[in-house]
Every structure is written in C-alpha cells, then in structure tokens.
Write a protein that holds these residues in place. Structure first.
Motif, PDB file in Angstrom:
ATOM      1  N   VAL A 119       0.844  -1.190   0.000  1.00 58.81           N
ATOM      2  CA  VAL A 119       0.000   0.000   0.000  1.00 58.81           C
ATOM      3  C   VAL A 119       0.881   1.242   0.000  1.00 58.81           C
ATOM      4  N   TYR A 120       0.305   2.360  -0.406  1.00 52.16           N
ATOM      5  CA  TYR A 120       1.038   3.623  -0.367  1.00 52.16           C
ATOM      6  C   TYR A 120       1.113   4.106   1.081  1.00 52.16           C
ATOM      7  N   ASP A 121       2.300   4.132   1.636  1.00 50.26           N
ATOM      8  CA  ASP A 121       2.505   4.693   2.968  1.00 50.26           C
ATOM      9  C   ASP A 121       3.947   5.177   3.052  1.00 50.26           C
ATOM     10  N   ASP A 122       4.362   5.598   4.230  1.00 50.84           N
ATOM     11  CA  ASP A 122       5.703   6.163   4.352  1.00 50.84           C
ATOM     12  C   ASP A 122       6.781   5.100   4.513  1.00 50.84           C
ATOM     13  N   SER A 123       6.402   3.798   4.520  1.00 49.02           N
ATOM     14  CA  SER A 123       7.404   2.755   4.705  1.00 49.02           C
ATOM     15  C   SER A 123       8.376   2.691   3.538  1.00 49.02           C
ATOM     16  N   GLN A 124       7.879   2.941   2.304  1.00 48.75           N
ATOM     17  CA  GLN A 124       8.777   2.952   1.161  1.00 48.75           C
ATOM     18  C   GLN A 124       9.787   4.081   1.292  1.00 48.75           C
ATOM     19  N   GLN A 125       9.318   5.255   1.712  1.00 47.98           N
ATOM     20  CA  GLN A 125      10.219   6.397   1.888  1.00 47.98           C
ATOM     21  C   GLN A 125      11.262   6.094   2.949  1.00 47.98           C
ATOM     22  N   GLN A 126      10.843   5.453   4.048  1.00 46.33           N
ATOM     23  CA  GLN A 126      11.777   5.087   5.110  1.00 46.33           C
ATOM     24  C   GLN A 126      12.831   4.110   4.598  1.00 46.33           C
ATOM     25  N   SER A 127      12.396   3.143   3.808  1.00 44.10           N
ATOM     26  CA  SER A 127      13.323   2.156   3.263  1.00 44.10           C
ATOM     27  C   SER A 127      14.346   2.811   2.345  1.00 44.10           C
ATOM     28  N   LEU A 128      13.882   3.715   1.502  1.00 44.62           N
ATOM     29  CA  LEU A 128      14.789   4.403   0.585  1.00 44.62           C
ATOM     30  C   LEU A 128      15.745   5.314   1.344  1.00 44.62           C
ATOM     31  N   ASN A 129      15.262   5.955   2.413  1.00 46.68           N
ATOM     32  CA  ASN A 129      16.138   6.791   3.232  1.00 46.68           C
ATOM     33  C   ASN A 129      17.235   5.954   3.880  1.00 46.68           C
ATOM     34  N   ALA A 130      16.872   4.756   4.354  1.00 44.38           N
ATOM     35  CA  ALA A 130      17.861   3.859   4.952  1.00 44.38           C
ATOM     36  C   ALA A 130      18.885   3.421   3.916  1.00 44.38           C
ATOM     37  N   LEU A 131      18.419   3.137   2.704  1.00 41.71           N
ATOM     38  CA  LEU A 131      19.327   2.741   1.628  1.00 41.71           C
ATOM     39  C   LEU A 131      20.304   3.867   1.299  1.00 41.71           C
ATOM     40  N   ILE A 132      19.799   5.086   1.214  1.00 44.75           N
ATOM     41  CA  ILE A 132      20.663   6.234   0.935  1.00 44.75           C
ATOM     42  C   ILE A 132      21.724   6.381   2.015  1.00 44.75           C
ATOM     43  N   GLU A 133      21.327   6.242   3.267  1.00 45.27           N
ATOM     44  CA  GLU A 133      22.267   6.382   4.385  1.00 45.27           C
ATOM     45  C   GLU A 133      23.317   5.282   4.362  1.00 45.27           C
ATOM     46  N   ASN A 134      22.907   4.060   4.107  1.00 42.80           N
ATOM     47  CA  ASN A 134      23.844   2.932   4.103  1.00 42.80           C
ATOM     48  C   ASN A 134      24.843   3.006   2.966  1.00 42.80           C
ATOM     49  N   THR A 135      24.425   3.589   1.841  1.00 41.41           N
ATOM     50  CA  THR A 135      25.327   3.652   0.691  1.00 41.41           C
ATOM     51  C   THR A 135      26.271   4.844   0.746  1.00 41.41           C
ATOM     52  N   LYS A 136      26.077   5.756   1.692  1.00 38.44           N
ATOM     53  CA  LYS A 136      27.005   6.881   1.847  1.00 38.44           C
ATOM     54  C   LYS A 136      28.392   6.395   2.228  1.00 38.44           C
ATOM     55  N   ASN A 137      28.430   5.387   3.109  1.00 33.63           N
ATOM     56  CA  ASN A 137      29.703   4.837   3.568  1.00 33.63           C
ATOM     57  C   ASN A 137      29.577   3.320   3.644  1.00 33.63           C
ATOM     58  N   PRO A 138      29.743   2.636   2.516  1.00 29.24           N
ATOM     59  CA  PRO A 138      29.508   1.184   2.474  1.00 29.24           C
ATOM     60  C   PRO A 138      30.453   0.372   3.353  1.00 29.24           C
ATOM     61  N   GLU A 139      31.607   0.948   3.740  1.00 26.52           N
ATOM     62  CA  GLU A 139      32.559   0.215   4.576  1.00 26.52           C
ATOM     63  C   GLU A 139      32.214   0.298   6.061  1.00 26.52           C
ATOM     64  N   LYS A 140      31.299   1.164   6.418  1.00 29.73           N
ATOM     65  CA  LYS A 140      30.918   1.319   7.819  1.00 29.73           C
ATOM     66  C   LYS A 140      30.251   0.053   8.328  1.00 29.73           C
ATOM     67  N   LYS A 141      30.669  -0.421   9.504  1.00 29.01           N
ATOM     68  CA  LYS A 141      30.149  -1.686  10.039  1.00 29.01           C
ATOM     69  C   LYS A 141      28.720  -1.557  10.539  1.00 29.01           C
ATOM     70  N   ASP A 142      28.401  -0.447  11.199  1.00 30.10           N
ATOM     71  CA  ASP A 142      27.026  -0.244  11.654  1.00 30.10           C
ATOM     72  C   ASP A 142      26.155   0.153  10.476  1.00 30.10           C
ATOM     73  N   LYS A 143      25.006  -0.484  10.365  1.00 26.09           N
ATOM     74  CA  LYS A 143      24.091  -0.203   9.260  1.00 26.09           C
ATOM     75  C   LYS A 143      22.708   0.125   9.818  1.00 26.09           C
ATOM     76  N   LEU A 144      21.922   0.780   9.006  1.00 25.94           N
ATOM     77  CA  LEU A 144      20.505   0.927   9.302  1.00 25.94           C
ATOM     78  C   LEU A 144      19.788  -0.250   8.660  1.00 25.94           C
ATOM     79  N   ILE A 145      19.014  -0.961   9.445  1.00 21.29           N
ATOM     80  CA  ILE A 145      18.267  -2.105   8.927  1.00 21.29           C
ATOM     81  C   ILE A 145      16.778  -1.820   9.076  1.00 21.29           C
ATOM     82  N   VAL A 146      16.026  -2.152   8.036  1.00 17.03           N
ATOM     83  CA  VAL A 146      14.580  -1.969   8.053  1.00 17.03           C
ATOM     84  C   VAL A 146      13.942  -3.277   8.511  1.00 17.03           C
TER      85      VAL A 146
END
Length: 242
Positions: A119-146
C-alpha cells in the motif's frame, strides 16, 4: 493497467526492459522513459506513474538525487543496479525492491508483484532513506536495517540490536532499550545479513551482537551474559568458534 516510467541512461537497457515488461508483465504499461534526472523528474510529474524503474547510476548523478526532488513519493520504486554483491547487501538491509542487471524475467515479475502488493505509505520512503544512508559509507560496520511486520516498519541501527532469537519461522529482535520487534523471517536469513556487523550465531535459536557481550560464563554450562542482563546458551558445536 499499471502505468510505469523507466529511468536509465542506456537506451538498450530501456528498450530491453520495455520489451520484458510487455512479455512478462502485460498489466504494466510504460508511459514514459528518461535518461537524465531533470528529464525523469518532468516525465514523472507529467505522467503520474504507479511504478518507476530507477537505475542507480545515471549520467548526471544517482537515482537517489531524483527521489530527493519529491517531497512525497506517490509511486512505487524498483531500483535497478549493475553492482552485484554490494547492491544485494544494501538492498536487503533497506528492504527495497530491486533488480540486478542483466535482469532476469522471473526476478522482474516477482519485483513487480511485490511492489504493487504494497500500500502507499511512508514505509517505502523510510526504506529508501535507509538505503541512501547505508550507501554513503559502504565500509561502515554499523548499518541501518529496516524491520517490517504486519503492523509497523522500524528503522534500527544494528549497533542497537543486542540479540536475535528464533521464534518458529519468525525472528525476535531484542534491542538495547529492552524493546522487542518480531519479524516474519527466519533467523538464518538475518545471520547471513548481520555477520559483517559483528553478529555471531552461538546457538540454533540465538544470534548475538558480540559488541553487547559482557562476559562468558563457563559453569554450570557455557553461556553468554549480555549487557542488558540476558543469559544466552552456547551450543557445543559453536563454543570453539565463539
């Protein structure tokens, strides 16, 4: 009929995907194509698609640069990438729909079905935001997980996860603040994903964050004392590895 837009800077890639959609996803009708961010933005505003196929690497920037131009996303997004190993990890952490080049017809059909079932909700936006954050520094050990269940979508830093516990075909996440999140995926799936973040499988039913291990107790049986007070058993075959 599902309206779709294809954003890819390679003409042959757009033509190939368009052909595959006509063949394997006949309910999807491509109403626009674009190869650059500005062009894609205008096409999306004009055609108002239900679904956008978005290549991560464009001539004039990243696919994320396009998404940031929208205050809200009123369309589903399927990310397309040519980067195999890195991309798969990043997408799984962020729980976004994705396709890897060269695109497999079965994967395409599954991604479309999965995207359209949400369904259309903010979960897709949250997922994409997490992806953007994780790809800023791919070598970083701590990640955002959805972490998503039937009721809520949670964005959690892996450093805040103390342990994961198997619950039949589901997994309970126990966080540093004592809260619990239940997700309908197996512990095995998360073991492979979280290994690079410092998690270790100490028992058939338990996956622990080694950064939260306070001490190892050897008597009367081997167990781990976590810094939140939980005591976790260690199986015989895992003791040497631990």
């Amino acid at each position: 009929m599902v309206k779709a837009v294809i954003v890819d800077d390679e003409l042959h890639a757009r033509e190939s995907l368009n052909h595959m959609l006509r063949t394997y996803c006949p309910t999807v009708h491509v109403v626009g194509e674009a190869e650059r961010i500005e062009e894609a933005y205008e096409v999306i505003l004009k055609s108002k698609p239900d679904l956008v196929f978005l290549d991560m690497q464009l001539t004039d920037g990243l696919g994320f640069d396009l998404l940031r131009r929208f205050d809200e996303l009123h369309f589903k997004v399927i990310i397309i990438s040519a980067y195999q190993e890195f991309a798969i990890k990043a997408f799984k952490f962020s729980a976004v729909d994705y396709l890897l080049k060269p695109i497999d017809p079965d994967d395409l059909a599954r991604a479309v079905d999965n995207a359209l079932s949400k369904v259309y909700d903010d979960s897709q936006q949250q997922s994409l935001n997490a992806l953007i954050e994780n790809t800023k520094n791919p070598e970083k050990k701590d990640k955002l997980i959805v972490l998503r269940n039937s009721e809520e979508t949670y964005i959690v830093n892996t450093s805040e996860i103390v342990r994961c516990e198997s619950d039949n075909n589901s997994t309970n996440f126990i966080l540093a603040d004592k809260s619990r999140i239940r997700v309908t995926k197996t512990l095995k799936e998360f073991e492979e994903l979280l290994e690079e973040c410092g998690f270790v499988r100490c028992h058939q039913s338990h996956l622990v964050n080694r950064h939260h291990i306070e001490k190892i107790i050897r008597f009367p049986s081997l167990s781990l004392q976590m810094d939140n007070g939980d005591s976790i058993p260690v199986s015989f075959r895992k003791r040497k590895q631990l």
